[in-house]
Design a protein around this motif. Structure first.
Motif, PDB file in Angstrom:
ATOM      1  N   GLU A 121     -14.794  -4.792  -3.773  1.00 27.46           N
ATOM      2  CA  GLU A 121     -13.614  -4.042  -3.349  1.00 27.46           C
ATOM      3  C   GLU A 121     -12.801  -3.581  -4.559  1.00 27.46           C
ATOM      4  O   GLU A 121     -12.263  -2.466  -4.565  1.00 27.46           O
ATOM      5  CB  GLU A 121     -12.764  -4.907  -2.415  1.00 27.46           C
ATOM      6  CG  GLU A 121     -13.461  -5.198  -1.093  1.00 27.46           C
ATOM      7  CD  GLU A 121     -12.603  -5.958  -0.104  1.00 27.46           C
ATOM      8  OE1 GLU A 121     -13.098  -6.278   0.989  1.00 27.46           O
ATOM      9  OE2 GLU A 121     -11.423  -6.237  -0.419  1.00 27.46           O
ATOM     10  N   GLU A 169     -10.461  -1.339   4.123  1.00 33.20           N
ATOM     11  CA  GLU A 169      -9.895  -0.045   3.750  1.00 33.20           C
ATOM     12  C   GLU A 169      -8.461  -0.190   3.245  1.00 33.20           C
ATOM     13  O   GLU A 169      -8.074   0.418   2.239  1.00 33.20           O
ATOM     14  CB  GLU A 169      -9.932   0.911   4.949  1.00 33.20           C
ATOM     15  CG  GLU A 169     -11.322   1.355   5.360  1.00 33.20           C
ATOM     16  CD  GLU A 169     -12.083   0.313   6.166  1.00 33.20           C
ATOM     17  OE1 GLU A 169     -13.308   0.487   6.367  1.00 33.20           O
ATOM     18  OE2 GLU A 169     -11.463  -0.700   6.585  1.00 33.20           O
ATOM     19  N   ILE A 229      -8.345  -1.910  -0.255  1.00 30.48           N
ATOM     20  CA  ILE A 229      -8.670  -0.982  -1.335  1.00 30.48           C
ATOM     21  C   ILE A 229      -7.517  -0.007  -1.579  1.00 30.48           C
ATOM     22  O   ILE A 229      -7.153   0.263  -2.731  1.00 30.48           O
ATOM     23  CB  ILE A 229      -9.973  -0.226  -1.008  1.00 30.48           C
ATOM     24  CG1 ILE A 229     -11.166  -1.198  -1.057  1.00 30.48           C
ATOM     25  CG2 ILE A 229     -10.192   0.939  -1.966  1.00 30.48           C
ATOM     26  CD1 ILE A 229     -12.476  -0.603  -0.597  1.00 30.48           C
ATOM     27  N   LEU A 230      -6.925   0.492  -0.512  1.00 33.00           N
ATOM     28  CA  LEU A 230      -5.768   1.382  -0.640  1.00 33.00           C
ATOM     29  C   LEU A 230      -4.618   0.673  -1.357  1.00 33.00           C
ATOM     30  O   LEU A 230      -3.918   1.274  -2.194  1.00 33.00           O
ATOM     31  CB  LEU A 230      -5.318   1.848   0.739  1.00 33.00           C
ATOM     32  CG  LEU A 230      -4.119   2.807   0.791  1.00 33.00           C
ATOM     33  CD1 LEU A 230      -4.431   4.109   0.079  1.00 33.00           C
ATOM     34  CD2 LEU A 230      -3.713   3.075   2.242  1.00 33.00           C
ATOM     35  N   GLU A 287     -14.574  -0.584  -5.944  1.00 26.17           N
ATOM     36  CA  GLU A 287     -14.405   0.586  -5.068  1.00 26.17           C
ATOM     37  C   GLU A 287     -13.005   1.170  -5.194  1.00 26.17           C
ATOM     38  O   GLU A 287     -12.794   2.357  -4.921  1.00 26.17           O
ATOM     39  CB  GLU A 287     -14.697   0.196  -3.623  1.00 26.17           C
ATOM     40  CG  GLU A 287     -16.179  -0.059  -3.342  1.00 26.17           C
ATOM     41  CD  GLU A 287     -16.461  -0.271  -1.865  1.00 26.17           C
ATOM     42  OE1 GLU A 287     -15.811   0.399  -1.025  1.00 26.17           O
ATOM     43  OE2 GLU A 287     -17.332  -1.100  -1.553  1.00 26.17           O
ATOM     44  N   ALA A 288     -12.043   0.348  -5.600  1.00 23.88           N
ATOM     45  CA  ALA A 288     -10.677   0.839  -5.804  1.00 23.88           C
ATOM     46  C   ALA A 288     -10.514   1.547  -7.150  1.00 23.88           C
ATOM     47  O   ALA A 288      -9.442   2.077  -7.440  1.00 23.88           O
ATOM     48  CB  ALA A 288      -9.691  -0.317  -5.700  1.00 23.88           C
ATOM     49  N   LEU A 309      -4.848  -1.825  -3.571  1.00 25.79           N
ATOM     50  CA  LEU A 309      -5.178  -1.930  -4.993  1.00 25.79           C
ATOM     51  C   LEU A 309      -4.932  -0.607  -5.713  1.00 25.79           C
ATOM     52  O   LEU A 309      -4.393  -0.582  -6.826  1.00 25.79           O
ATOM     53  CB  LEU A 309      -6.639  -2.348  -5.165  1.00 25.79           C
ATOM     54  CG  LEU A 309      -7.005  -3.783  -4.765  1.00 25.79           C
ATOM     55  CD1 LEU A 309      -8.500  -4.008  -4.948  1.00 25.79           C
ATOM     56  CD2 LEU A 309      -6.217  -4.795  -5.582  1.00 25.79           C
ATOM     57  N   GLN A 310      -5.313   0.494  -5.090  1.00 30.08           N
ATOM     58  CA  GLN A 310      -5.111   1.805  -5.704  1.00 30.08           C
ATOM     59  C   GLN A 310      -3.630   2.123  -5.857  1.00 30.08           C
ATOM     60  O   GLN A 310      -3.200   2.678  -6.874  1.00 30.08           O
ATOM     61  CB  GLN A 310      -5.811   2.872  -4.865  1.00 30.08           C
ATOM     62  CG  GLN A 310      -7.326   2.761  -4.901  1.00 30.08           C
ATOM     63  CD  GLN A 310      -8.013   3.676  -3.906  1.00 30.08           C
ATOM     64  OE1 GLN A 310      -7.429   4.045  -2.873  1.00 30.08           O
ATOM     65  NE2 GLN A 310      -9.255   4.052  -4.198  1.00 30.08           N
ATOM     66  N   HIS A 323       0.818  -1.219   0.000  1.00 29.89           N
ATOM     67  CA  HIS A 323       0.000   0.000   0.000  1.00 29.89           C
ATOM     68  C   HIS A 323       0.852   1.270   0.000  1.00 29.89           C
ATOM     69  O   HIS A 323       0.319   2.372  -0.151  1.00 29.89           O
ATOM     70  CB  HIS A 323      -0.968   0.010   1.194  1.00 29.89           C
ATOM     71  CG  HIS A 323      -0.298   0.151   2.532  1.00 29.89           C
ATOM     72  ND1 HIS A 323       0.237  -0.917   3.210  1.00 29.89           N
ATOM     73  CD2 HIS A 323      -0.098   1.235   3.324  1.00 29.89           C
ATOM     74  CE1 HIS A 323       0.747  -0.502   4.360  1.00 29.89           C
ATOM     75  NE2 HIS A 323       0.565   0.803   4.444  1.00 29.89           N
TER      76      HIS A 323
END
Length: 250
Positions: free
Chosen positions: A228, A138, A141-142, A231-232, A144-145, A112
């Motif tokens: 998820e 959370e 998702i962070l 959402e990412a 993946l981003q 992350h």
């Protein structure tokens, strides 16, 4: 022998990741994953190399361990950067790559915290079972981003994210723990991070010491993983019944 199988609260994501790093830094894990290097790519990874990863470009190997995937990919002509949260694993991977005369960059870095300072990548490849080892939705998702942020325009993220068949049964005590966690997360207050499906896993390899368990999240439905991913800000297709995903930036 805990009466609830696992504690209701497993602690913060930061502490859980530190425990994961400590587990993989144990001597028996170092030896085991170093030995795995000689096995090379597994069946799924070879199919990726022969298919969507056919372009011999730049690869980010996430959760590289002792360097099994990174070394095999470098031998095939990829330019590889490997990252892992376990510093001793990174040291071991550097030694293993050096023995092969390979120029691979290995860094002690949580997924992350990946940034564009690493440069752009044609492919990002996660180690098997990587995704379920990340505590909290959370942080997943962070992660993946962060990994998507270093993809080239036509780059792909190949994510290992196994899920458990709905027919699998953990036992009444496990379901009781998850119910209590669900209840706690809907109570007022802060700091309740543990989610339904969070588990403690004693074995990360065939030689693990079960007295030192680490975090693992059980996905009971493929749709939970897909949500998820969306959402990412990513799109993609499930591979091998949703056990892996081929993802790209939306």
């Amino acid at each position: 022998m805990h009466p609830l199988v696992w504690p209701v609260d497993l602690g913060s994501a930061e502490l859980l990741q530190k425990a994961m790093a400590a587990k993989y830094n144990q001597e028996q894990e170092i030896r085991y994953f170093s030995e795995q290097v000689k096995e090379g790519l597994d069946e799924i990874e070879r199919s990726l190399v022969d298919g969507p990863m056919a372009k011999r470009g730049r690869v980010l190997d996430v959760g590289c361990g002792g360097g099994r995937e990174a070394i095999a990919l470098a031998k095939l002509g990829y330019r590889v950067v490997g990252i892992d949260i376990a510093s001793r694993m990174i040291e071991t991977a550097q030694i293993n790559a050096g023995r092969e005369g390979l120029d691979i960059v290995f860094l002690t870095l949580a997924a992350h915290k990946v940034t564009q300072r690493l440069g752009g990548f044609d492919h990002v490849l996660t180690t098997p079972s990587f995704y379920q080892c990340i505590p909290t939705k959370e942080l997943r998702i962070l992660t993946l981003q962060a990994l998507a942020s270093v993809l080239e325009q036509d780059g792909k993220l190949f994510l290992s994210a196994p899920w458990v068949s709905p027919g699998y049964r953990y036992g009444l005590r496990a379901y009781l723990v998850d119910w209590l966690r669900h209840l706690c997360r809907h109570m007022p207050g802060e700091g309740r991070m543990t989610e339904s499906g969070d588990r403690l896993l004693g074995f990360v390899s065939a030689v693990s010491d079960p007295k030192f368990p680490v975090f693992c999240h059980v996905f009971r439905r493929r749709e939970t993983i897909e949500k998820e991913i969306l959402e990412a800000g990513l799109d993609g297709e499930p591979l091998w019944n949703g056990m892996w995903w081929e993802l790209r930036k939306r």
